[in-house]
Design a protein around this motif. Structure first.
Motif, PDB file in Angstrom:
ATOM      1  N   ILE A   6      88.365 106.883 107.237  1.00 52.54           N
ATOM      2  CA  ILE A   6      88.234 107.228 108.648  1.00 52.54           C
ATOM      3  C   ILE A   6      88.889 108.570 108.955  1.00 52.54           C
ATOM      4  CG2 ILE A   6      88.894 106.484 110.986  1.00 52.54           C
ATOM      5  CD1 ILE A   6      88.754 103.559 109.761  1.00 52.54           C
ATOM      6  N   LEU A   7      89.977 108.826 108.278  1.00 52.90           N
ATOM      7  CA  LEU A   7      90.715 110.065 108.524  1.00 52.90           C
ATOM      8  C   LEU A   7      89.877 111.310 108.250  1.00 52.90           C
ATOM      9  CD1 LEU A   7      94.096 109.045 106.873  1.00 52.90           C
ATOM     10  CD2 LEU A   7      93.499 109.000 109.303  1.00 52.90           C
ATOM     11  N   HIS A   8      88.900 111.135 107.416  1.00 51.41           N
ATOM     12  CA  HIS A   8      88.141 112.319 106.982  1.00 51.41           C
ATOM     13  C   HIS A   8      86.782 112.439 107.650  1.00 51.41           C
ATOM     14  CE1 HIS A   8      91.230 112.627 104.020  1.00 51.41           C
ATOM     15  NE2 HIS A   8      90.964 111.412 103.603  1.00 51.41           N
ATOM     16  N   LEU A   9      86.459 111.483 108.508  1.00 54.18           N
ATOM     17  CA  LEU A   9      85.097 111.450 109.039  1.00 54.18           C
ATOM     18  C   LEU A   9      84.726 112.714 109.807  1.00 54.18           C
ATOM     19  CD1 LEU A   9      84.558 107.743 110.137  1.00 54.18           C
ATOM     20  CD2 LEU A   9      83.119 109.100 108.616  1.00 54.18           C
ATOM     21  N   ALA A  10      85.723 113.339 110.421  1.00 50.03           N
ATOM     22  CA  ALA A  10      85.415 114.488 111.270  1.00 50.03           C
ATOM     23  C   ALA A  10      85.349 115.804 110.493  1.00 50.03           C
ATOM     24  CB  ALA A  10      86.465 114.588 112.367  1.00 50.03           C
ATOM     25  N   SER A  11      85.542 115.746 109.180  1.00 52.60           N
ATOM     26  CA  SER A  11      85.746 117.002 108.450  1.00 52.60           C
ATOM     27  C   SER A  11      84.482 117.816 108.194  1.00 52.60           C
ATOM     28  CB  SER A  11      86.438 116.695 107.114  1.00 52.60           C
ATOM     29  OG  SER A  11      85.525 116.068 106.236  1.00 52.60           O
ATOM     30  N   GLY A  12      83.315 117.230 108.337  1.00 55.20           N
ATOM     31  CA  GLY A  12      82.100 118.044 108.215  1.00 55.20           C
ATOM     32  C   GLY A  12      81.500 118.041 106.840  1.00 55.20           C
ATOM     33  N   SER A  13      82.131 118.704 105.889  1.00 57.94           N
ATOM     34  CA  SER A  13      81.566 118.775 104.543  1.00 57.94           C
ATOM     35  C   SER A  13      81.744 117.451 103.816  1.00 57.94           C
ATOM     36  CB  SER A  13      82.246 119.894 103.761  1.00 57.94           C
ATOM     37  OG  SER A  13      83.535 119.487 103.392  1.00 57.94           O
ATOM     38  N   THR A  14      81.058 117.314 102.693  1.00 56.40           N
ATOM     39  CA  THR A  14      81.126 116.051 101.962  1.00 56.40           C
ATOM     40  C   THR A  14      82.454 115.912 101.242  1.00 56.40           C
ATOM     41  OG1 THR A  14      78.764 116.049 101.650  1.00 56.40           O
ATOM     42  CG2 THR A  14      80.046 114.659 100.164  1.00 56.40           C
ATOM     43  N   THR A  15      83.115 114.837 101.559  1.00 59.10           N
ATOM     44  CA  THR A  15      84.375 114.527 100.898  1.00 59.10           C
ATOM     45  C   THR A  15      84.184 113.246 100.128  1.00 59.10           C
ATOM     46  OG1 THR A  15      85.673 115.619 102.601  1.00 59.10           O
ATOM     47  CG2 THR A  15      86.792 113.927 101.310  1.00 59.10           C
ATOM     48  N   ARG A  16      84.495 113.277  98.855  1.00 59.15           N
ATOM     49  CA  ARG A  16      84.352 112.078  98.035  1.00 59.15           C
ATOM     50  C   ARG A  16      85.734 111.523  97.754  1.00 59.15           C
ATOM     51  NH1 ARG A  16      78.954 111.982  96.123  1.00 59.15           N
ATOM     52  NH2 ARG A  16      78.015 113.979  96.655  1.00 59.15           N
ATOM     53  N   LEU A  17      85.935 110.318  98.222  1.00 56.73           N
ATOM     54  CA  LEU A  17      87.261 109.713  98.190  1.00 56.73           C
ATOM     55  C   LEU A  17      87.338 108.665  97.093  1.00 56.73           C
ATOM     56  CD1 LEU A  17      90.010 109.298  99.521  1.00 56.73           C
ATOM     57  CD2 LEU A  17      88.906 107.821 101.197  1.00 56.73           C
ATOM     58  N   PHE A  18      88.310 108.807  96.224  1.00 54.60           N
ATOM     59  CA  PHE A  18      88.511 107.851  95.137  1.00 54.60           C
ATOM     60  C   PHE A  18      89.909 107.259  95.248  1.00 54.60           C
ATOM     61  CE2 PHE A  18      85.413 110.918  93.848  1.00 54.60           C
ATOM     62  CZ  PHE A  18      84.470 110.225  93.110  1.00 54.60           C
ATOM     63  N   LYS A  19      89.992 105.950  95.081  1.00 50.54           N
ATOM     64  CA  LYS A  19      91.290 105.273  95.018  1.00 50.54           C
ATOM     65  C   LYS A  19      91.470 104.815  93.582  1.00 50.54           C
ATOM     66  CE  LYS A  19      92.060 104.732  99.556  1.00 50.54           C
ATOM     67  NZ  LYS A  19      93.307 104.882 100.286  1.00 50.54           N
ATOM     68  N   TRP A  20      92.402 105.391  92.910  1.00 46.59           N
ATOM     69  CA  TRP A  20      92.584 105.079  91.492  1.00 46.59           C
ATOM     70  C   TRP A  20      93.960 104.471  91.245  1.00 46.59           C
ATOM     71  CZ3 TRP A  20      90.653 109.914  88.266  1.00 46.59           C
ATOM     72  CH2 TRP A  20      89.251 109.963  88.342  1.00 46.59           C
ATOM     73  N   SER A  21      93.947 103.515  90.361  1.00 49.66           N
ATOM     74  CA  SER A  21      95.186 102.893  89.927  1.00 49.66           C
ATOM     75  C   SER A  21      95.283 103.039  88.411  1.00 49.66           C
ATOM     76  CB  SER A  21      95.156 101.419  90.334  1.00 49.66           C
ATOM     77  OG  SER A  21      96.259 100.761  89.803  1.00 49.66           O
ATOM     78  N   VAL A  22      96.371 103.635  87.964  1.00 50.74           N
ATOM     79  CA  VAL A  22      96.559 103.927  86.530  1.00 50.74           C
ATOM     80  C   VAL A  22      97.498 102.893  85.938  1.00 50.74           C
ATOM     81  CG1 VAL A  22      97.536 105.598  84.911  1.00 50.74           C
ATOM     82  CG2 VAL A  22      96.210 106.395  86.872  1.00 50.74           C
ATOM     83  N   GLN A  23      97.091 102.279  84.845  1.00 47.11           N
ATOM     84  CA  GLN A  23      97.990 101.320  84.196  1.00 47.11           C
ATOM     85  C   GLN A  23      97.746 101.234  82.699  1.00 47.11           C
ATOM     86  OE1 GLN A  23      96.491  97.669  86.397  1.00 47.11           O
ATOM     87  NE2 GLN A  23      96.360  96.913  84.299  1.00 47.11           N
ATOM     88  N   HIS A  24      98.696 100.606  82.026  1.00 46.14           N
ATOM     89  CA  HIS A  24      98.503 100.291  80.614  1.00 46.14           C
ATOM     90  C   HIS A  24      97.754  98.969  80.500  1.00 46.14           C
ATOM     91  CE1 HIS A  24     101.992 103.051  79.566  1.00 46.14           C
ATOM     92  NE2 HIS A  24     101.027 103.425  78.745  1.00 46.14           N
ATOM     93  N   GLN A  25      96.941  98.872  79.473  1.00 46.40           N
ATOM     94  CA  GLN A  25      96.120  97.673  79.323  1.00 46.40           C
ATOM     95  C   GLN A  25      95.722  97.529  77.852  1.00 46.40           C
ATOM     96  OE1 GLN A  25      93.292  97.859  82.558  1.00 46.40           O
ATOM     97  NE2 GLN A  25      91.997  96.313  81.601  1.00 46.40           N
ATOM     98  N   TYR A  26      95.579  96.284  77.416  1.00 52.90           N
ATOM     99  CA  TYR A  26      95.036  96.084  76.069  1.00 52.90           C
ATOM    100  C   TYR A  26      93.570  96.489  76.057  1.00 52.90           C
ATOM    101  CZ  TYR A  26      99.070  93.650  74.136  1.00 52.90           C
ATOM    102  OH  TYR A  26     100.310  93.350  73.647  1.00 52.90           O
ATOM    103  N   TRP A  27      93.159  97.138  74.980  1.00 54.58           N
ATOM    104  CA  TRP A  27      91.776  97.581  74.839  1.00 54.58           C
ATOM    105  C   TRP A  27      91.495  97.737  73.345  1.00 54.58           C
ATOM    106  CZ3 TRP A  27      89.370  98.228  79.572  1.00 54.58           C
ATOM    107  CH2 TRP A  27      88.028  98.606  79.543  1.00 54.58           C
ATOM    108  N   SER A  28      90.229  97.680  72.991  1.00 57.55           N
ATOM    109  CA  SER A  28      89.842  97.854  71.582  1.00 57.55           C
ATOM    110  C   SER A  28      88.865  99.006  71.458  1.00 57.55           C
ATOM    111  CB  SER A  28      89.198  96.561  71.054  1.00 57.55           C
ATOM    112  OG  SER A  28      90.084  95.481  71.171  1.00 57.55           O
TER     113      SER A  28
END
Lengths: 580, 580
Positions: B23-45
């Motif tokens: 919502i904070l960015h709705l008035a900004s005009g140009s295209t804003t791409r918003l990502f919410k990222w969470s970084v963690q350690h995890q088991y993987w193969s």
């Protein structure tokens, strides 16, 4: 007076700084002991298997701090880890007036960033056997610990005599890195870290050999052969016949409850957690993570022989070999192994044996007595639970998930939103059956804290219960920061009002760590007379990591200036910054 | 316009915040791409062997960012690692006006503390194939990376056509944790991390089996059997016959230089590091760490067959098996392995082959040309050295040891003492023999930086040399932050003034990464027109960790407001705090 403590492993740059800083304190009057420490990861072979440990000034365990009661300790701690923060907790030191120096991440301070230096400054008011260790993530499991010994003040005397002294710091060791252990415990499905590979005495254990191999015909583990320079070579205790020795024991194990014995020798317990106890004699003794003891023993055995010092696991099906070292009588050769087999440890699940020992610990005559009544009673039910499919430990159904902003800063600076200001539950449902798994195993995360009235007397009933699996209830040694408590009683089953009759108000021991036995309860009393925010938690590292703790706060408005450095993270960091 | 990017692995709490913030960015005009990222350690193969990786929103590699030229990217990055800080660098994005968002710890910002959220906000002005990765400690080696693809702005067109597109992010993988790799490299005696166990294509490789086992009779590695759900199962590229496909390649390897080929197919190179190049056709191509390319290929082969996609190691004696996946022609079954053996890689040390390829890369007609002359020339000698018995890489005999306080903050806030303000050396001794080990291998640590006049034209001559051992000189792909440079020439031996004649000032390619070949030199030119502080370093992760980099700064006085959050550590943190 300033004592400059120059330690092996200190490098040239640090020595320069050491003298630089020392000048600042010359006018202070009382004895200040200044330590410059650098924390880093390093290859090490604690149990003859190479691994990575956290060292301090290139040493594992970290350097022993030795001071006199009343001294001020200053530790300038530089974090030389690559990407990890660090803090150090001074276990058993009350931190009167310096709650910001308690070294608990998210509670008393922000973790120290890599490359940065934080200065811990605190008094050690009371003689005793203490230790220090990491209190961030599972860095204690990574080997970040060492001894802190406080001698009586000049001119004062201990209430017992001895001819010599040894100091044994006890720990347990895994071959899997602590960082991976953290991942395992936080995985879905849950992965238990398993039993430790090795028990360590002063950071030394033997994984792939045994000193006592010849007494164990059923195992094909070979007898250890050491030149003595190995990092895992046991430290022999050299004694003269017909003397009395003091042995300081402290357990900083991540998981293991221990039993300690000296073959053929009786041991007399005289101190527990920095408090003198009414001396009593036993053949062997239990020691739980977070506890420390002083014991006396007489070298009254055949001096032509050597004797075993032995450490074994209690309370969990022992999959970890016993740790051993040698008590060497002069003039017998230290390389002579004892002729007799090592002491036989009590059966791992003989809890009555353990309870008998715990109940023998009473305060020395003349020790402070507990107030006869309490102002507030908090009952803390210990359960194992599920949250979103993860396995956690919970207290009154709340699993502690520490906030990003340290409580001490957010409370002192009057911030909202740094943690849940709702009161956490003060007890658990009256109909809860502690002997069975919970009908509903779901719990919730929480970071609310128990606000204690300043100078009030608080009773805590630690109530153990069945874990997730049927017929499983574990030992949990609970450690309180910032205080000693009186251990009023241990009991079985569910605590009721009737059990108050069992309270020992005459000579209960003062301690900072007390165990709850499986399916049992333990009653503690303390006076909330230390302004600050204080962790109270199971000292088993993976259990704390899984949420097994609570937080107390008292008299925060009475705390004087705190170093801004301690609060440069989270919301306190933002507030401090935004004033700029 | 705001595009909400909802990604797999995002949990409920984050989705709530996502909409909250948007919502904070709705008035900004140009295209804003918003990502919410969470970084963690995890088991993987990643390579069929279980290990711990760093994930973003539960994904490895991290989510692909896809945007249009001119968009604003907002990444709200929450660090859920237990005790490690984190930053993310947006490789190839110039960060005009947002130098604090470059994601380089100690340079553009403080590492983000565990539990905290930092908001990266930057424009992606130019279409191209980019990627992102950790830039703190060796977290890139731990798997902290992903793709960043920028399409042409709406209404604009690429200078080539294609019917479909694939994106392959290339990396290498060790079974030893990156934290332990750091300890190894910083040990005395030095311990080399060795060659990677596996090459990964989009985070997938096969350590204990081979897709092409039947063509390798001399090995007993079995043929891989996949259900397709395995984390290490290769991603098959499904194509229709008689079409043109674009393949985006980016290498975020920690160490390996790569050669890429599609069996039986020619490839046409059309883009390098986000810049169009004059198209040229080859059978296979080299790609160094830090580089990205777009290639076109035609599906003009027998559609009843499938074909190999193959990746092999260049420039180091290959101890790592080739990575493979399948190009699957419709309607052929994707489970049919190709009938013909996989492409044969060029001999690992055939550097002429590699040079021929590098020299084919020329800028597309109409691309910006370099200024005809330079204002300043900096010659950077690359050597391997000793410091206090440790092995390091050095530039003009200085091994970069990054400061605790980020340069960008300390320069902008006018702090003294955060780093060495003495100018680092601009060249090396004229009599230095680059073909031999140095007579004196000792170097020094340093953190001084090259202050560039704003808008000046800078030439950098990267001069390779012999490493510590006789007859060893390695490939180093150098990556410049905040700029593209023109690659004016590659040469052999020691660069001299005479070599200027070889400079291509007509159509040199614009890149952000350029390799120096063994015993060779590479000449680069760029305009210092981006206010900020910018790393320039060998993109081999262990080499950077061992000091192989320098830092440029220009026009810092022109930088507008920077977020205080980025500078809450070190001396900037103290200054911001002490104003409070």
């Amino acid at each position: 007076m300033v004592v400059l403590v120059n330690q092996a492993g200190l490098n040239a740059a640090f020595i320069f700084l050491l003298f630089g800083s020392a000048i600042l304190h010359l006018a202070s009057g009382s004895t200040t002991r200044l330590f410059k420490w650098s924390v880093q990861h390093q290859y090490w072979s604690p149990d003859c298997v190479e691994n990575v440990v956290i060292t301090i000034n290139g040493q594992f365990p970290g350097p022993t701090i030795r001071a006199r009661a009343g001294d001020t300790i200053v530790v300038e701690l530089t974090n030389q880890l690559e990407t990890e923060g660090v803090v150090i907790h001074w276990h058993g030191i009350r931190q009167f007036g310096t709650p910001w120096a308690d070294g608990t991440a998210s509670i008393s301070q922000c973790a120290i960033n890599p490359g940065e230096t934080f200065i811990y400054r605190f008094k050690v008011p009371k003689a005793g056997t203490y230790f220090y260790h990491g209190h961030y993530g599972m860095q204690r499991s990574a080997g970040l610990y060492g001894s802190l010994i406080v001698d009586v003040a000049k001119g004062e005397k201990e209430p017992f005599q001895y001819d010599g002294e040894f100091n044994l710091l006890l720990s347990d060791w895994w071959h899997k890195a602590s960082e991976e252990q953290e991942v395992a415990l936080s995985s879905k499905p849950f992965r238990w870290i398993g039993e430790p590979q090795t028990l360590l005495i002063n950071g030394r254990g033997q994984y792939n050999c045994s000193l006592a191999a010849k007494f164990n015909k059923s195992s094909d583990v070979p007898t250890c052969q050491f030149s003595g320079n190995e990092q895992c070579a046991p430290q022999t205790l050299h004694v003269q016949p017909n003397k009395t020795y003091r042995l300081r024991l402290a357990s900083t194990t991540a998981l293991a409850s221990l039993n300690f014995a000296i073959g053929n020798h009786k041991i007399k317990v005289v101190e527990a957690d920095g408090n003198y106890v009414q001396p009593f004699v036993v053949d062997e003794m239990d020691i739980y993570s977070g506890e420390s003891y002083s014991i006396l023993f007489k070298t009254d055995q055949d001096p032509s022989q050597n004797y075993w010092i032995s450490l074994s696991v209690r309370g969990r099906l022992p999959k970890t070999p016993e740790a051993r070292t040698i008590l060497n009588y002069s003039p017998s050769s230290p390389s002579n192994l004892p002729n007799s087999p090592p002491p036989v440890a009590p059966i791992w699940n003989d809890y009555n044996h353990s309870k008998t020992f715990s109940n023998k610990i009473l305060s020395q005559i003349g020790s402070p007595k507990p107030p006869p009544s309490f102002d507030r009673r908090i009952i803390l039910l210990n359960t194992q639970n599920h949250i979103d499919g993860y396995i956690k430990w919970s207290i009154n159904n709340v699993s502690l998930l520490l906030p990003t902003t340290p409580y001490l800063g957010s409370i002192k600076f009057g911030l909202k939103g740094a943690f849940d200001h709702k009161k956490p539950p003060q007890t658990y449902p009256i109909d809860y059956n502690v002997m069975m798994p919970a009908p509903n195993t779901n719990a919730t995360y929480g970071n609310g804290i128990y606000m204690l009235d300043f100078n009030s007397t608080v009773d805590v009933i630690l109530q153990n219960a069945n874990a997730l699996a049927v017929n499983v209830s574990e030992i949990h040694p609970w450690h309180l920061h910032g205080h000693d408590f009186w251990v009023l009683a241990y009991g079985d089953g569910k605590f009721t009002k009737e059990d108050e009759k069992k309270f020992n108000l005459k000579n209960p021991p003062l301690r900072n760590t007390a165990v709850i036995f499986p399916y049992g309860w333990t009653a503690l009393r303390f006076v909330a007379n230390n302004p600050g925010v204080w962790a109270f938690h199971c000292h088993i590292e993976p259990h704390l990591h899984m949420g097994m703790g609570v937080v107390f706060a008292e008299g925060v408005h009475l705390i004087g200036k705190v170093p801004n450095d301690a609060f440069s993270c989270g919301l306190t960091g933002k507030i401090l910054n935004h004033k700029g």
